[in-house]
Design an enzyme around this catalytic site. Structure first.
Site, short mmCIF file in Angstrom:
data_model
loop_
_atom_site.label_atom_id
_atom_site.label_comp_id
_atom_site.label_asym_id
_atom_site.label_seq_id
_atom_site.Cartn_x
_atom_site.Cartn_y
_atom_site.Cartn_z
N ARG A 176 -9.13 -1.35 -6.80
CA ARG A 176 -9.58 -0.07 -6.61
C ARG A 176 -8.51 1.08 -6.52
NH1 ARG A 176 -11.20 2.03 -2.98
NH2 ARG A 176 -13.22 3.01 -3.54
N ILE A 201 -14.05 0.92 10.12
CA ILE A 201 -13.64 1.62 8.99
C ILE A 201 -14.44 1.15 7.83
CG2 ILE A 201 -11.73 1.99 7.30
CD1 ILE A 201 -11.29 3.03 10.26
N ASN A 250 0.70 -1.19 0.09
CA ASN A 250 -0.08 -0.07 -0.03
C ASN A 250 0.88 1.42 0.07
OD1 ASN A 250 -2.25 -1.53 -0.27
ND2 ASN A 250 -2.95 -1.18 2.01
N ARG A 285 -2.70 -11.18 -4.17
CA ARG A 285 -2.92 -9.71 -4.60
C ARG A 285 -1.91 -9.02 -3.47
NH1 ARG A 285 -8.38 -6.79 -4.60
NH2 ARG A 285 -6.81 -5.13 -4.87
N CYS A 316 -17.50 -3.57 -3.86
CA CYS A 316 -16.23 -4.23 -3.55
C CYS A 316 -16.72 -5.11 -2.57
CB CYS A 316 -15.08 -3.08 -3.28
SG CYS A 316 -14.15 -3.37 -1.60
N ARG A 327 -17.29 1.37 -0.29
CA ARG A 327 -15.84 2.22 -0.67
C ARG A 327 -16.13 3.03 -1.92
NH1 ARG A 327 -11.06 -1.99 -0.79
NH2 ARG A 327 -9.86 -0.12 -0.03
N PRO A 328 -16.52 4.44 -1.85
CA PRO A 328 -16.90 5.19 -2.80
C PRO A 328 -15.38 5.97 -2.93
CG PRO A 328 -17.96 6.10 -0.91
CD PRO A 328 -17.52 4.67 -0.48
N ILE A 329 -15.38 6.89 -3.97
CA ILE A 329 -14.30 7.83 -4.16
C ILE A 329 -14.61 9.38 -4.23
CG2 ILE A 329 -12.84 6.15 -5.32
CD1 ILE A 329 -13.32 7.73 -8.14
N ASP A 330 -15.70 9.72 -3.56
CA ASP A 330 -16.50 11.09 -3.69
C ASP A 330 -15.30 12.02 -3.10
OD1 ASP A 330 -17.08 9.46 -1.12
OD2 ASP A 330 -18.11 11.15 -0.42
N LEU A 331 -14.62 11.46 -1.89
CA LEU A 331 -13.64 12.56 -1.55
C LEU A 331 -12.61 12.85 -1.99
CD1 LEU A 331 -13.85 10.97 2.28
CD2 LEU A 331 -15.26 12.77 1.33
N1 EPU Z 1 -14.62 6.59 1.86
C1 EPU Z 1 -15.61 7.31 1.44
N2 EPU Z 1 -15.15 8.24 0.23
C2 EPU Z 1 -14.02 8.01 0.03
C3 EPU Z 1 -12.98 7.39 0.37
C4 EPU Z 1 -13.35 6.63 1.30
O1 EPU Z 1 -16.71 7.40 1.94
O2 EPU Z 1 -13.93 9.01 -1.25
C5 EPU Z 1 -14.82 5.78 3.01
C6 EPU Z 1 -14.47 4.19 2.54
O3 EPU Z 1 -15.75 3.75 2.03
C7 EPU Z 1 -14.18 3.65 4.01
C8 EPU Z 1 -13.28 4.84 4.82
O4 EPU Z 1 -13.62 5.79 4.18
O5 EPU Z 1 -15.29 3.38 4.94
C9 EPU Z 1 -11.84 4.67 4.60
O6 EPU Z 1 -11.37 4.31 3.64
P1 EPU Z 1 -9.99 4.69 2.51
O7 EPU Z 1 -10.29 5.43 1.69
O8 EPU Z 1 -9.16 5.08 3.77
O9 EPU Z 1 -9.60 3.14 2.25
P2 EPU Z 1 -8.69 3.06 1.02
O10 EPU Z 1 -7.83 4.30 0.60
O11 EPU Z 1 -9.47 2.71 -0.21
C10 EPU Z 1 -6.61 1.97 1.92
C11 EPU Z 1 -6.05 0.63 1.67
C12 EPU Z 1 -6.88 -0.39 2.33
C13 EPU Z 1 -7.04 -0.17 3.99
C14 EPU Z 1 -7.69 1.14 3.86
C15 EPU Z 1 -7.83 1.51 5.49
C16 EPU Z 1 -4.44 0.95 -0.13
C17 EPU Z 1 -4.17 0.96 -1.56
N3 EPU Z 1 -5.60 0.32 0.53
O12 EPU Z 1 -7.90 1.91 1.23
O13 EPU Z 1 -6.08 -1.74 2.39
O14 EPU Z 1 -7.86 -1.29 4.33
O15 EPU Z 1 -6.75 2.15 3.38
O16 EPU Z 1 -6.88 1.46 6.12
O17 EPU Z 1 -3.87 1.87 0.55
C18 EPU Z 1 -5.63 -3.88 2.03
O18 EPU Z 1 -4.47 -3.57 1.95
O19 EPU Z 1 -6.08 -5.14 2.32
C19 EPU Z 1 -6.78 -3.00 2.10
C20 EPU Z 1 -7.76 -3.26 1.64
#
Ligand code: EPU
Length: 431
Positions: free
Chosen positions: A96, A330, A23, A400, A120, A125-129
């Site tokens: 993602r 989370i 990551n 993965r 997923c 796990r949206p990307i709105d932020l």
């Molecule tokens: N979220 C939103 N909107 C957004 C982004 C996130 O609502 O635009 C929510 C997510 O749905 C979730 C929370 O915010 O409920 C936190 O999500 P985050 O964005 O931090 O997760 P991520 O960046 O998609 C990374 C790791 C994950 C790890 C999480 C939490 C990478 C590539 N992935 O995901 O790793 O679980 O942070 O620490 O860095 C894994 O390696 O198995 C894995 C899933």
């Protein structure tokens, strides 16, 4: 489809070496899009998500040069020209983290087309932020046939506060801000070591960043970035998985080439549970004890207890005395391993975002199904402690993010092997 066959009940003994953090490597690879110069990354794990990212970058026109043999953990990336600033659905749907190219592409190229990730296994796990952050920097975002399209002239520095903490969201917007005009202040940022590592790489590339690793990151934008060489930090989740492997088998394991400071939340909980843990400069030694105590945990953003270690910890708690409440804060749907653990003899009750793990329960080998990356790891751990043979299906999830997990565990005494299809597909030739 490959499966793992594990015969449990053997205490692990010996050394388990940790590789580079998946990551941290994923955003670092995306960062190569910010410069026309070559970027060289060391300590890259040889796992499927890295191969997917390499393919993704190549489809955009990035020249990639991965080492072979002993140098296989090094990759050279050269985005001299970006011919297709697009992340296609075929790649995003398998990973993602492909959305990490969005910020760098719009910052350097002024346009990006990235497929929306969709559902997923571990939640919505949206990307709105990510998108709101890029909009704050002046990108115009539209949606078109399942793709996000971002366009901008030069991005402008801005003040932006994330509504909730997001790891890849922080990384995406941080990368974009490095090339924006003027100052950007990002608030409520993720403080994960992977964000800090990305900031270290960007700084080597000429970015001006302060505060990475704290909730507020300030970036003074620069007109261009240059090439750099960077070594990726050790994978704290692989390290945590190995530590649990030592404990759940009652073994004696030294986990080397890791960064114990990144594992503090886990180590504190394990010590409360009665584990014998000794911490060195870049290694952690654990020794099994007769019986661990159940200790409750709630996952949280760093420096809290990592959601990526929740499944592995749940496997461990099936062998502890008492009832451990494990709360997942989370992701809303990250307990799929609990049902498979129950099939192996665990006593886990799910109550919304809380799992109550009553132990100790003897585990017995069974045929189980991996549902996501960390769930797969928890099934491997349970299988190592179980009586008899466990067959874990769908281990492509494991591949993965874990490099040669079975080889590493076997070297420490585990009876684990990878097999192909046990029943040949209809029409397939035997032999
Ligand atoms: N979220 C939103 N909107 C957004 C982004 C996130 O609502 O635009 C929510 C997510 O749905 C979730 C929370 O915010 O409920 C936190 O999500 P985050 O964005 O931090 O997760 P991520 O960046 O998609 C990374 C790791 C994950 C790890 C999480 C939490 C990478 C590539 N992935 O995901 O790793 O679980 O942070 O620490 O860095 C894994 O390696 O198995 C894995 C899933």
């Amino acid at each position: 489809m490959d499966k793992l066959v594990i015969r449990g009940g053997r205490p692990l003994a010996g050394t388990l070496r940790v590789g580079g953090a998946k990551n941290a490597a994923l955003p670092a690879m995306a960062a190569c899009l910010l410069t026309a110069d070559p970027v060289t990354l060391e300590n890259i794990p040889d796992v499927r998500d890295i191969q997917t990212t390499r393919r993704l970058l190549e489809t955009m026109g990035v020249a990639t040069d991965a080492g072979a043999g002993r140098a296989k953990h090094r990759i050279g990336l050269h985005a001299e020209f970006i011919l297709h600033p697009e992340a296609p659905y075929e790649l995003v749907k398998t990973m993602r983290a492909s959305t990490l190219v969005l910020g760098p592409l719009v910052a350097r190229k002024g346009e990006a087309r990235v497929s929306l990730p969709g559902g997923c296994a571990i939640g919505a796990r949206p990307i709105d932020l990510h998108l709101k952050g890029l909009e704050a920097l002046g990108a115009a975002i539209t949606q078109d046939h399942g793709y996000v399209v971002a366009r901008a002239g030069r991005l402008r520095g801005a003040h932006y506060r994330f509504d909730r903490i997001t790891v890849t969201g922080t990384e995406d917007v941080l990368m974009a801000a490095t090339l924006a005009e003027g100052e950007t202040v990002l608030e409520n940022c993720a403080q994960e070591p992977e964000v800090v590592d990305l900031a270290a790489l960007l700084t080597k590339m000429g970015a001006r960043i302060h505060g990475a690793g704290t909730p507020t990151i300030t970036v003074q934008g620069v007109a261009r970035l240059h090439g750099a060489d960077h070594r990726i930090i050790p994978d704290r989740i692989e390290a945590g998985t190995f530590i649990v492997a030592g404990l759940i088998t009652g073994g004696d394991v030294k986990v080397t080439h890791c960064e114990p400071r990144h594992l503090e939340a886990l180590l504190v909980v394990l010590q409360q549970a009665g584990a014998q843990v000794s911490v060195g400069e870049d290694e952690v030694q654990v020794r099994g004890v007769e019986r661990l105590r159940a200790v409750p945990v709630a996952t949280a953003e760093y420096p809290g207890f990592a959601t990526d270690l929740q499944a592995q910890y749940m496997a461990l708690m099936t062998q502890a005395e008492g009832t451990a409440a494990i709360t997942e804060t989370i992701f809303e749907n990250r307990f799929m391993h609990a049902l498979e653990l129950n099939r192996m003899g665990a006593n886990i009750r799910l109550e919304g975002r809380r799992a109550l793990v009553a132990g100790p329960t003897p585990l017995s080998g069974a045929a189980v199904l991996a549902s996501d990356l960390r769930a797969s790891a928890s099934l491997v751990l349970a299988a190592l402690a179980a009586d008899g043979e466990t067959i874990i299906d769908r281990i492509y999830h494991l591949d993965r993010g874990y490099e040669k997990l079975e080889e590493k565990l076997r070297a420490a005494g585990a009876a684990i092997r990878r097999v192909g299809d046990l029943i040949p597909a209809r029409g397939a030739k035997a032999g």
